[in-house]
Design an enzyme around this catalytic site. Structure first.
Site, PDB file in Angstrom:
ATOM      1  N   THR A  65       0.578  -1.177   0.130  1.00  0.00           N
ATOM      2  CA  THR A  65      -0.096   0.415   0.263  1.00  0.00           C
ATOM      3  C   THR A  65       0.811   1.425  -0.038  1.00  0.00           C
ATOM      4  O   THR A  65       0.154   2.223  -0.187  1.00  0.00           O
ATOM      5  CB  THR A  65      -0.973   0.173   0.918  1.00  0.00           C
ATOM      6  N   ASP A  70       7.291   0.509   0.051  1.00  0.00           N
ATOM      7  CA  ASP A  70       7.317   1.430   0.803  1.00  0.00           C
ATOM      8  C   ASP A  70       6.639   1.160   2.383  1.00  0.00           C
ATOM      9  O   ASP A  70       6.880   2.044   3.807  1.00  0.00           O
ATOM     10  CB  ASP A  70       6.519   2.385   0.608  1.00  0.00           C
ATOM     11  N   HIS A 115      35.898   5.054 -24.621  1.00  0.00           N
ATOM     12  CA  HIS A 115      36.582   6.302 -25.077  1.00  0.00           C
ATOM     13  C   HIS A 115      35.511   7.154 -26.639  1.00  0.00           C
ATOM     14  O   HIS A 115      36.096   6.799 -27.007  1.00  0.00           O
ATOM     15  CB  HIS A 115      37.670   6.985 -25.216  1.00  0.00           C
TER      16      HIS A 115
END
Ligand code: FAD
Ligand code: NAD
Length: 470
Positions: free
Chosen positions: A148, A317, A449
């Site tokens: 959630t 989270d 490079h």
């Protein structure tokens, strides 16, 4: 009506939708519930994606205004069409959220729009009530993943009004360029969105409680970034403890007052509160379901993302740790694999963090302060972009690469980059740390490079005191 699934995922953010797709790949009958019709969670709707769209647009504007002439470009005065910029951002978001919806469909995943709540379980079946526009529906599943996410935190004394005193969500959609924007917090959001509005013409004051920006980042890199951001026009005030913010109404451009401990109150047009994010673990019936949360509201999980309630897992989270989309994705994939009985492993030491300012700030692994505190013997190699041919050609000369390697084993322990495209350059360092590479492994690897990645090779050489171009 009751429907029955092998797995129900609550939340269609980067954690949830990736878990669902992985589960479908593993043959699970899978559904995802999200209160929003658009899939992708905070990240796609009001987070990573819209912020990066605005960072890109605003930086192009800056480049056109201040760099084009040096490249021989001749243009009349370059103005700002803010509605067009916002429209582009919205298009980017819509394209991506539709893309996620179509991935869910392609994988045979049912996408239910509604608010989910755990209501109980019988044996090895969990029941989840989903409140939709049409009423309440009950879904049964053998496993549930709670993904959630999080919502913006605020501070006592601050009255968020969803407009002038707002969070990142409002700052991603201001209808006009504020004359003066006060940002509270010099973390990810404060610096990224502060940069956007600074580039678009706002006077931006950033109030940070600590004596440095970007807590958690390598201090030397953060100090270098701070210097550059100040030069770009951000008025960064460290050691500023905000006591409150209110919108007085009245004249738009001086409608808000921010009170700071020990300093004069600041009047401004808008306030962006960016002091962190808190988990969304309320209203989900977690307590009744026996799912333990810590005192800050983060759901507690074991190494397989199992909660204290059988058949209920949590990722992203809402379980704490770095609040980053790719961390949530890793956990989503690993959690689904784990439910299927597979191996679960995430190397949390190898999760990169990137601040998408210009220059970008990217890092992975340990900071110098962490190594010092742990008493780990280390050597440092640094290399500035101004000594790199490609950086000369592009004109992006600011910043440097810093590599921290173990003094005895030479293992790469941390890589920190301040510079253009640092967010892309860090991928090599992530792979190096994941595979246990040494600084020598890095410099013995061929770097094309002219590319900016040569600065990574040179910094690795510098760990051994043998940089070539310095
Ligand atoms: P979320 O993305 O928060 O998704 C959770 C979903 O669950 C949401 O859609 C929510 O509405 C839904 N939900 C919640 N409760 C319920 C319920 N009861 N029923 C149904 N649905 C529910 N991270 C990065 O890695 N890179 C970035 O560049 C980046 N930029 C960011 C910029 C901003 C402005 C913000 C705010 C965040 C940013 N982040 C970034 C962080 C990133 O967005 C989060 O870490 C990520 O979205 C977390 O994913 P998640 O799946 O855990 O949850
Ligand atoms: P943050 O944790 O990055 O920064 C919050 C800042 O606010 C800190 O510097 C903190 O010291 C400061 N602060 C706290 N209380 C304060 C006070 N009273 N007065 C002044 N300053 C105060 O949080 P955020 O910027 O809100 O972002 C939330 C999370 O979202 C981040 O941690 C990150 O995980 C995620 N995010 C990531 C990205 C990205 O990956 N590029 C971008 C945006 C957000």
């Amino acid at each position: 009506m009751t429907d029955s699934f092998d797995l129900l995922v609550i939340g269609a953010g980067p954690g949830g939708y990736v878990a669902a797709i992985r589960a479908a790949q593993l043959g699970f009958r899978t559904a995802v519930v999200d209160e929003h019709a658009a899939a992708g969670g905070v990240c796609l709707r009001v987070g990573c994606i819209p912020s990066k769209a605005l960072l890109e647009s605003s930086q192009r504007l800056v480049a056109a205004r201040s760099e084009l002439a040096a490249h021989g470009g001749v243009a009349a005065e370059i103005g700002l069409d803010l509605p067009a910029m916002m429209k582009r951002k919205d298009r980017v978001v819509t394209t991506l959220t539709r893309g996620v919806s179509s991935l869910l469909r392609k994988n045979g995943i049912e996408h239910i729009q509604g608010r989910a709540r755990l209501v109980g379980g019988d044996g090895d079946v969990r029941r989840v009530a989903v409140t939709t526009e049409g009423g309440e529906q009950e879904v049964e599943a053998r496993n549930v993943i709670v993904a959630t996410g999080s919502r913006p935190a605020t501070l006592p004394g601050i009255e968020l009004d969803g407009d002038r005193i707002g969070t990142s969500t409002e700052a991603l959609a201001y209808g006009e360029v504020p004359e003066h924007l006060v940002v509270i917090g010099a973390g990810y959001i404060g610096l990224e969105l502060g940069a956007v509005w600074n580039r678009l013409g706002s006077r931006v004051t950033v109030l940070e409680f600590l004596d440095r920006i970007l807590p958690g980042a390598d201090a030397e890199i953060a100090a270098g970034a701070e210097k550059i951001f100040r030069r770009q026009g951000l008025d960064i005030r460290l050691g500023s403890r905000v006591l409150g913010a209110t919108a007085k109404g009245g004249k738009k451009e001086a409608g808000c007052v921010v009170e700071v401990d020990g300093a004069d109150a600041i009047e401004c047009g808008r306030v962006l509160v960016a002091v962190g994010r808190t988990p969304i673990s309320d209203g989900l019936g977690l307590k009744e379901a026996g799912v333990a949360v810590d005192d800050r509201g983060f759901i507690q999980v074991d190494e397989r993302f199992a909660t204290s309630a059988s058949g209920v897992f949590a990722i992203g989270d809402v379980i704490g740790g770095p609040q980053l989309a790719h961390k949530a994705e890793e956990e989503g994939m690993a959690c689904a694999d784990g439910i299927a009985g597979g191996h679960v492993h995430i190397d949390y030491d190898a999760i990169p963090g990137i601040v998408y300012t210009e220059p970008e700030v990217a890092s992975v692994g340990r900071t110098e302060e962490e190594l010092r505190e742990a008493g780990t013997p280390y050597r440092t190699g640094k290399f500035p972009f101004r000594a790199i041919g490609r950086a000369r050609a592009t004109g992006s000369l600011e910043g440097f690469v810093k590599i921290l390697a173990h003094a005895e084993t030479d293992a790469v322990l941390g890589v920190h980059i301040l510079g253009s495209h640092a967010g892309d350059l860090i991928a090599e360092a992530v792979a190096a740390i994941s595979f246990g590479a040494s600084a020598e492994d890095l410099f013995l690897t061929s770097h094309a490079h002219p590319t900016l990645s040569e600065a990574v090779k040179e910094a690795a050489l510098a760990v051994h005191g043998r940089a070539i171009h310095m």
